[in-house]
Design a protein around this motif. Structure first.
Motif, mmCIF file in Angstrom:
data_model
loop_
_atom_site.group_PDB
_atom_site.id
_atom_site.type_symbol
_atom_site.label_atom_id
_atom_site.label_comp_id
_atom_site.label_asym_id
_atom_site.label_seq_id
_atom_site.Cartn_x
_atom_site.Cartn_y
_atom_site.Cartn_z
ATOM 1 N N LYS A 156 0.815 -1.227 0.000
ATOM 2 C CA LYS A 156 0.000 0.000 0.000
ATOM 3 C C LYS A 156 0.844 1.271 0.000
ATOM 4 C CE LYS A 156 -4.356 -0.796 2.312
ATOM 5 N NZ LYS A 156 -5.068 -0.379 3.502
ATOM 6 N N SER A 206 -3.010 -8.179 9.066
ATOM 7 C CA SER A 206 -4.166 -7.338 9.392
ATOM 8 C C SER A 206 -4.405 -6.335 8.286
ATOM 9 C CB SER A 206 -3.933 -6.596 10.704
ATOM 10 O OG SER A 206 -3.747 -7.519 11.747
ATOM 11 N N THR A 207 -5.662 -6.205 7.883
ATOM 12 C CA THR A 207 -6.002 -5.280 6.803
ATOM 13 C C THR A 207 -7.272 -4.495 7.142
ATOM 14 O OG1 THR A 207 -7.206 -7.071 5.739
ATOM 15 C CG2 THR A 207 -4.981 -6.642 4.917
ATOM 16 N N GLY A 208 -7.582 -3.543 6.262
ATOM 17 C CA GLY A 208 -8.819 -2.757 6.429
ATOM 18 C C GLY A 208 -8.777 -1.859 7.649
ATOM 19 N N LYS A 210 -9.106 1.139 10.029
ATOM 20 C CA LYS A 210 -9.976 2.315 10.083
ATOM 21 C C LYS A 210 -9.603 3.118 11.312
ATOM 22 C CE LYS A 210 -14.769 2.061 8.862
ATOM 23 N NZ LYS A 210 -15.912 1.149 9.028
ATOM 24 N N TRP A 217 -6.378 3.495 15.455
ATOM 25 C CA TRP A 217 -6.509 2.632 14.276
ATOM 26 C C TRP A 217 -6.854 1.210 14.698
ATOM 27 C CZ3 TRP A 217 -6.450 4.413 9.365
ATOM 28 C CH2 TRP A 217 -5.939 5.704 9.161
ATOM 29 N N PRO A 219 -7.866 -2.703 12.771
ATOM 30 C CA PRO A 219 -8.079 -3.431 11.516
ATOM 31 C C PRO A 219 -9.487 -4.021 11.507
ATOM 32 C CG PRO A 219 -6.866 -4.801 13.047
ATOM 33 C CD PRO A 219 -7.106 -3.496 13.754
ATOM 34 N N ASN A 220 -10.090 -4.216 10.332
ATOM 35 C CA ASN A 220 -11.368 -4.938 10.363
ATOM 36 C C ASN A 220 -11.223 -6.403 9.974
ATOM 37 O OD1 ASN A 220 -11.662 -5.151 7.571
ATOM 38 N ND2 ASN A 220 -12.833 -3.253 7.423
ATOM 39 N N LEU A 221 -10.028 -6.781 9.511
ATOM 40 C CA LEU A 221 -9.811 -8.190 9.199
ATOM 41 C C LEU A 221 -8.420 -8.624 9.647
ATOM 42 C CD1 LEU A 221 -11.148 -10.655 7.761
ATOM 43 C CD2 LEU A 221 -9.785 -10.045 5.768
ATOM 44 N N GLN A 236 -13.061 -11.185 11.796
ATOM 45 C CA GLN A 236 -13.690 -10.033 11.158
ATOM 46 C C GLN A 236 -14.273 -9.168 12.274
ATOM 47 O OE1 GLN A 236 -14.727 -10.384 7.413
ATOM 48 N NE2 GLN A 236 -14.720 -8.159 7.586
ATOM 49 N N SER A 238 -16.421 -5.857 13.622
ATOM 50 C CA SER A 238 -17.437 -4.896 13.197
ATOM 51 C C SER A 238 -18.021 -4.167 14.399
ATOM 52 C CB SER A 238 -18.544 -5.614 12.421
ATOM 53 O OG SER A 238 -19.123 -6.610 13.231
#
Lengths: 258, 395
Positions: A156, A206-208, A210, A217, A219-221, A236, A238
């Motif tokens: 990224k 770890s990704t996503g 937010k 920060w 991660p959502n996954l 996951q 949420s």
């Protein structure tokens, strides 16, 4: 006068930086990463854990988690299990501490029994998943020894500090972990876990990520791949909510049994 | 006036239902159980093993950050052979509300006190559902009011128990009984108010670092009846005395060792006695690459009454091994033996469980009695060793 002091100060400072050992640098970065998470107060979130075996069969665990930041000690957390259906209503209360063992209580709804349990089996799998208890616990800075290795690109367009962590607590299943922490916001993007025989056992990616409250920060996954068994587990996240008004009153044996 | 009460109770119920209708959750399980007895029945009328069905639905609604919880949970059992085992019970119908440092509970519920594994001495609030299981862990719902004050490392709770539940027993066709079946119709009480005697209890708990301490006091009708044979009608009559009981439970939680102790002192008109159970649980480090847990348990039992019908464990030692595979199916085993140190009587007990497929769980339970001494109360049930297989579907 100032003319002289400034160059001297710069010289001293750079000498200082030069003199920083890889261990000191690793620790400094870990400390900065910890500081970046200071002050989150409390949060709640829903977690869906999906276990996959080598044949591709999967099973799901759903857990609601509540975390309270404790100043000067490890966090308090409460996990409430929703699936698999036979463990619905089971919950776990953890008061994590640095090097001292965590205090842990388990609530069994069938008997309505609150049981204090030993938190010694850190290397044991969490509900049959590829995550060990020690992977999911609160990551206090004193739990590890650090060694800075290098800086490298980590996807990224991000740059990462590569730091080797060695567990300082007893009963870990690992000899060391290699961590990739991004230089910009101290997000833990990747971890390689080395087992007791020093073989690369698992990788966590770890990704996503937010950002919450403009600062924190998450991660959502999170995907954990076991290289030795071919099994994997994804987490996951949420419904992240911060500063929901939780207090110490929500983290005791009574709250555990509610 | 009557109208007013009716209207307001309807309003309260309506309010509860509208609250629960928003985000309540329905769950539960249905189970099919098969039991096989190793020996022929000891007494006439008793039957061999058979099938039984159970249903345990639950409705739960939580709101305000889980500070308020409303729960309804019922239990029903249908047994192919023993009609006395066919029974229905409201296990829970209550409201728990937490506000500040206080927690309030009203309704029917189950309360568990204690720390040991092989016997629960301190646990006294609920009546045992004796028709349901053999290990004493199945309990009937108890009507109660509770107020708890929550402190930083402990709690103080007051319980008011306005109604007494009689113990359930299997019938003439059932096993796990003495030669005479228990009469559940004509029960006598020490209290003239009978089941309407108001019992109360107080419990303090505190955590001192690795040590968890519980101190409790109970004043009311004993949950365990005294039995008197009535040879004319061929039954065992139950009598429920009034008692005062002090209980203490301790657990020290180390890294490998858990040390546990429960002790009670009971005062009644006819007898005063003390009983204790204490021991340890030792956990081995992860024994396989997959991270299985192995634990060894040892618990010693003492009862000052000695060898009497009511005191099953008067000088006994319980040794067991527990294993959790920590696999995706949550496989667990427990195997243990009670040794009566006064003679040769032994009870062997085994439990295993595992998830199989979506929402299905398999439970296996076995128990046998060995070298049972004539003096031992267990000689009544020595022919009742069994293997039980249960399949539960969770929804």
């Amino acid at each position: 006068m100032i003319k002289y002091i400034l160059p001297v100060a710069i010289a001293l400072f750079s000498v200082n930086v030069m003199a920083e050992t890889p261990e000191e640098k690793g620790f400094r970065i870990a400390k900065a990463a910890e500081a970046s998470n200071d002050g989150f107060g409390d949060n709640t979130a829903d977690m869906t854990m999906t276990l996959k075996n080598r044949a591709g069969q999967s099973s799901v665990r759903k857990i609601h988690s509540k975390v309270l930041e404790v100043k000067g000690d490890g966090d308090k957390s409460l996990s409430l299990f929703d699936t698999p259906a036979d463990v619905k209503g089971t919950s776990m209360l953890t008061f994590s501490h640095g090097l001292k063992t965590d205090d842990q209580w388990l609530y069994l709804p069938a008997l309505k029994r609150v049981k204090r349990i030993s938190s010694r089996n850190k290397s044991g799998p969490f509900m049959g998943s590829e995550f060990a208890f020690e992977d999911l616990g609160s990551q206090e800075i004193e739990k590890y020894k650090y060694k800075y290795l290098r800086e490298e690109a980590c996807g990224k367009g991000w740059k990462c500090h590569v730091i080797e962590r060695t567990p300082a607590y007893k009963y870990s299943g690992y000899t060391r972990m290699m961590s990739w922490i991004d230089t910009n916001a101290y997000r833990l993007v990747k971890v390689d876990f080395y087992d007791r025989k020093n073989a690369k056992m698992k990788t966590l990616v770890s990704t996503g990520f937010k950002q919450y409250l403009g600062k924190y920060w998450r991660p959502n996954l999170m995907s954990m791949q076991n290289h030795l068994t071919g099994k994997s587990t994804t987490l996951q996240w949420s419904n992240y909510k911060f500063r929901t008004g939780l207090s110490h009153r929500d983290f005791n044996k009574n709250a555990l049994a509610r | 006036m009557k109208n007013k009460i009716l209207t307001s109770s309807c309003l309260v119920l309506g309010l509860l239902l509208s609250l629960t209708a928003q985000a309540g959750e329905f769950s539960g399980n249905i189970g099919l159980e098969g039991r096989y007895f190793l020996d022929d029945a000891a007494y006439t009328g008793q039957t061999a093993g058979g099938l039984a069905l159970s249903l345990e639905p639950e409705y739960k609604h939580k709101w305000d950050n889980d500070n308020n919880v409303f729960t309804v949970k019922t239990f029903s059992r249908w047994d192919q052979k023993d009609d006395k085992r066919n029974h229905h019970d409201i296990r829970q119908l209550d409201l728990v509300m937490a506000t500040g440092d206080w927690e309030f509970q009203a309704g029917i519920s189950r309360v568990f006190w204690g720390v040991t594994e092989s016997q629960h001495l301190v646990d006294i609030i609920n009546q045992t559902d004796g028709a349901e299981g053999t290990d004493g862990e199945d309990k009937l719902g108890q009507p109660l009011f509770r107020v708890s004050h929550i402190q930083e490392n402990g709690t103080v709770s007051f319980y008011l128990l306005p109604y007494f539940r009689e113990r359930t027993f299997g019938g003439k066709a059932g096993r796990f009984r003495a030669a005479l079946p228990v009469d559940t119709n004509n029960v006598s009480y020490e209290s003239t108010k009978k089941e309407k005697h108001i019992d109360y209890a107080v419990r303090l708990t505190h955590t001192f670092d690795a040590l968890d301490v519980g101190l409790s006091y109970f004043d009311g009708t004993a949950r365990s009846p005294l039995f008197k044979p009535d040879l004319r009608s061929g039954v065992l009559k139950q009598h429920y005395p009034l008692i005062k009981q002090v209980g203490l439970d301790l657990q020290y939680t180390g890294e490998e060792w858990l040390w546990k102790l429960e002790t009670i002192n009971r005062e009644a008109k006819k007898e005063n006695y003390t009983a204790a159970v204490g021991g340890f649980e030792y956990s081995f480090p992860a024994i396989t690459e997959s991270g299985s847990d192995l634990g060894l348990l040892a618990e010693y039992h003492h009862d000052s009454r000695g060898e009497v019908l009511q005191a099953q464990f008067q000088n006994d030692l319980f040794l067991a091994a527990r294993m959790s595979l920590n696999d995706a199916e949550g496989t667990e085993f427990l195997a243990g033996t009670f040794f009566d140190l006064d003679h040769q009587t032994k009870i062997f007990r085994m439990e295993a469980s595992r998830r199989i497929g979506k929402g299905l769980k398999l439970n296996i339970e076995a128990q046998t009695f060995m070298d049972v001494d004539k003096k031992d109360a267990l000689s009544n049930v020595k022919k009742d060793g069994f293997i039980q297989i249960e399949l539960q579907k969770y929804f």
